[in-house]
Design a protein around this motif. Structure first.
Motif, short mmCIF file in Angstrom:
data_model
loop_
_atom_site.label_atom_id
_atom_site.label_comp_id
_atom_site.label_asym_id
_atom_site.label_seq_id
_atom_site.Cartn_x
_atom_site.Cartn_y
_atom_site.Cartn_z
N MET A 1 0.85 -1.20 0.00
CA MET A 1 0.00 0.00 0.00
C MET A 1 0.88 1.25 0.00
N ASP A 2 0.56 2.18 -0.90
CA ASP A 2 1.32 3.42 -0.99
C ASP A 2 0.89 4.38 0.11
N LEU A 3 1.89 4.86 0.88
CA LEU A 3 1.58 5.78 1.97
C LEU A 3 1.43 7.21 1.47
N ALA A 4 2.06 7.54 0.34
CA ALA A 4 1.99 8.89 -0.20
C ALA A 4 1.98 8.83 -1.71
N TYR A 5 1.22 9.69 -2.32
CA TYR A 5 1.16 9.78 -3.77
C TYR A 5 0.43 11.05 -4.16
N ILE A 6 0.53 11.40 -5.42
CA ILE A 6 -0.19 12.56 -5.96
C ILE A 6 -1.53 12.07 -6.48
N PRO A 7 -2.64 12.57 -5.95
CA PRO A 7 -3.95 12.11 -6.43
C PRO A 7 -4.27 12.70 -7.80
N GLN A 148 -5.66 12.52 -16.78
CA GLN A 148 -4.98 11.28 -16.40
C GLN A 148 -4.34 10.62 -17.62
N GLU A 149 -3.42 11.35 -18.25
CA GLU A 149 -2.78 10.84 -19.45
C GLU A 149 -1.29 11.20 -19.45
N LEU A 150 -0.55 10.51 -20.30
CA LEU A 150 0.87 10.75 -20.51
C LEU A 150 1.70 10.63 -19.24
N TYR A 151 1.37 9.63 -18.44
CA TYR A 151 2.16 9.36 -17.24
C TYR A 151 3.27 8.38 -17.57
N GLY A 152 4.16 8.17 -16.59
CA GLY A 152 5.33 7.34 -16.84
C GLY A 152 5.19 5.92 -16.32
N LYS A 153 6.32 5.31 -16.05
CA LYS A 153 6.35 3.93 -15.59
C LYS A 153 5.86 3.83 -14.15
N ALA A 154 5.49 2.64 -13.75
CA ALA A 154 5.02 2.42 -12.38
C ALA A 154 6.15 2.72 -11.39
N THR A 155 5.79 3.29 -10.24
CA THR A 155 6.78 3.65 -9.24
C THR A 155 6.17 3.58 -7.85
N THR A 156 7.03 3.42 -6.85
CA THR A 156 6.58 3.44 -5.46
C THR A 156 7.09 4.70 -4.75
N LEU A 157 7.63 5.63 -5.51
CA LEU A 157 8.12 6.87 -4.92
C LEU A 157 6.96 7.65 -4.31
N TRP A 159 6.11 10.61 -4.55
CA TRP A 159 5.45 11.55 -5.45
C TRP A 159 4.88 10.84 -6.69
N GLY A 160 4.67 9.55 -6.57
CA GLY A 160 4.03 8.82 -7.65
C GLY A 160 2.62 9.34 -7.91
N LEU A 161 2.18 9.25 -9.14
CA LEU A 161 0.86 9.74 -9.54
C LEU A 161 -0.15 8.60 -9.52
N LYS A 162 -1.22 8.76 -8.78
CA LYS A 162 -2.24 7.72 -8.70
C LYS A 162 -3.17 7.82 -9.91
N ILE A 163 -3.26 6.72 -10.64
CA ILE A 163 -4.09 6.66 -11.84
C ILE A 163 -5.24 5.69 -11.60
N ASP A 164 -6.43 6.09 -11.99
CA ASP A 164 -7.62 5.24 -11.84
C ASP A 164 -7.75 4.32 -13.06
N ALA A 165 -8.35 3.18 -12.83
CA ALA A 165 -8.54 2.22 -13.92
C ALA A 165 -9.59 2.73 -14.90
N ALA A 173 -5.07 0.74 -12.93
CA ALA A 173 -4.92 1.44 -11.67
C ALA A 173 -3.52 1.21 -11.08
N GLY A 174 -2.98 2.25 -10.48
CA GLY A 174 -1.66 2.14 -9.87
C GLY A 174 -1.04 3.51 -9.68
N THR A 175 0.21 3.53 -9.24
CA THR A 175 0.95 4.79 -9.10
C THR A 175 2.09 4.79 -10.10
N TYR A 176 2.23 5.90 -10.80
CA TYR A 176 3.17 6.00 -11.91
C TYR A 176 3.98 7.30 -11.79
N HIS A 177 5.08 7.34 -12.53
CA HIS A 177 5.88 8.57 -12.56
C HIS A 177 5.03 9.71 -13.12
N PRO A 178 4.96 10.84 -12.41
CA PRO A 178 4.18 11.99 -12.92
C PRO A 178 4.98 12.77 -13.96
#
Length: 333
Positions: A1-7, A148-157, A159-165, A173-178
């Motif tokens: 579970m990601d504790l922090a991310y960009i919604p 919610q477009e043009l995001y990068g690879k999946a990441t656990t950083l 500041w990862g960007l949360k993307i909805d399915a 769905a997941g967190t990706y490089h913003p």
């Protein structure tokens, strides 16, 4: 579970009654206003007229939007002109899809038309608006966040960007490089770099614009590697990576050749502004001359000082004579 991310926004559009207010469009519009505002200030500081940048933007902005959309549609034609796709979607610019390469290229054509109509050199205009364009890109990239477009690879950083399915959009769905944020911050840095270099080295004849182009492509090259959206590949690299390389080399070559052929800055960027300043100075001199001729302060002073000592002495003698006559006429007591 990601504790922090960009919604991410749950929706990229808000409805004001029947009127849709789209975040992507707002970002583009705000970016244009910032570019025109900053470009106008820089143009006036270079000796141009107030309002010139905005007048030319009336030509450059529509051309740029068409060019940006054309580049996107041509390089991603399979999204609009293959089986199961609707070609009408190619006109839905509010859903995203503007290629900066096409926007700058065709926008330059519009700017050239506007500059030609005003009788000013395009390179000087390009130098003035260069950092503003970078800031416009920085703001415009937030439109990708709304969509919610043009995001990068999946990441656990953090500041990862949360993307909805979204199966229709091909999103998992997941967190990706913003990558939108990376490019936005990079563009802010490019704008600051161009402003600093322009003040430090007095860039002219299009070299400030070339610096913007070269520095932007460097950031775009590495950011492009992080993206996971579908793209055409040439010799193992994404098309935009090759475009970045070619444009970077072109910008650097232009800077070198331009610096040798036309060092320094343009002495005059807008002849009409020089004519206005000359006419204003002549008008001020004419007004001052008219004031002197019609009895201004200098004339009054001259009139006062025209009274000679002899005249004052004569006036005093006349006063004494009047007093003597008056005394003799008075009866004795």
């Amino acid at each position: 579970m990601d504790l922090a991310y960009i919604p991410s926004p749950s929706s990229g559009v808000i409805y004001l009654g029947p009127i849709p207010l789209r975040g992507y469009a707002f970002c583009i519009i705000i970016g244009v206003f910032v570019a025109v505002w900053l470009g106008g200030r820089r143009w006036v500081a270079r000796g141009g007229r107030v309002g010139t940048v905005a007048d030319i933007a009336v030509w450059a902005v529509p051309f740029g939007l068409v060019g940006g959309r054309l580049y996107h549609v041509l390089t991603d034609y399979e999204l609009y002109f293959t089986d199961g796709r609707n070609w009408v979607d190619a006109f839905k610019i509010w859903e995203g899809g503007l290629g900066i390469w096409g926007a700058v290229a065709l926008g330059a054509v519009g700017a050239w038309i506007g500059c030609r109509r005003r009788g000013i050199p395009l390179p000087a205009y390009a130098d003035a608006i260069a950092p503003g364009i970078a800031l416009a890109q920085a703001i415009g990239r937030w439109g990708n966040w709304f969509n919610q477009e043009l995001y990068g690879k999946a990441t656990t950083l953090p500041w990862g960007l949360k993307i909805d399915a979204d199966a229709d959009a091909g999103r998992v769905a997941g967190t990706y490089h913003p990558t939108f944020l990376y490019e936005s911050l990079w563009c802010v840095g490019v704008a600051l770099l161009v402003i600093w270099a322009d003040r430090r080295f007095k860039l002219g004849h299009g070299r400030a614009f070339a610096l913007y182009v070269a520095s932007y492509t460097v950031g775009r090259f590495w950011i492009e590697y992080l993206r996971v959206d579908d793209a055409h590949h040439v010799l193992g690299m994404r098309l935009n990576n090759w475009t970045s390389i070619v444009v970077f080399l072109g910008a650097v070559v232009y800077m070198v050749i331009s610096a040798k052929k036309a060092p320094g800055r343009e002495a005059v960027v807008e002849p009409a502004a020089v004519e206005e300043s000359v006419d204003g100075a002549v008008g001020a001199d004419t007004s001052a001359t008219s004031e002197d001729a019609t009895g201004g302060p200098d004339t009054a002073k001259s009139t006062d000082t025209a009274k000679s000592p002899d005249t004052a002495k004569d006036a005093g003698t006349a006063a004494d004579t009047d007093s003597t006559v008056s005394a003799e006429a008075e009866p004795s007591k």
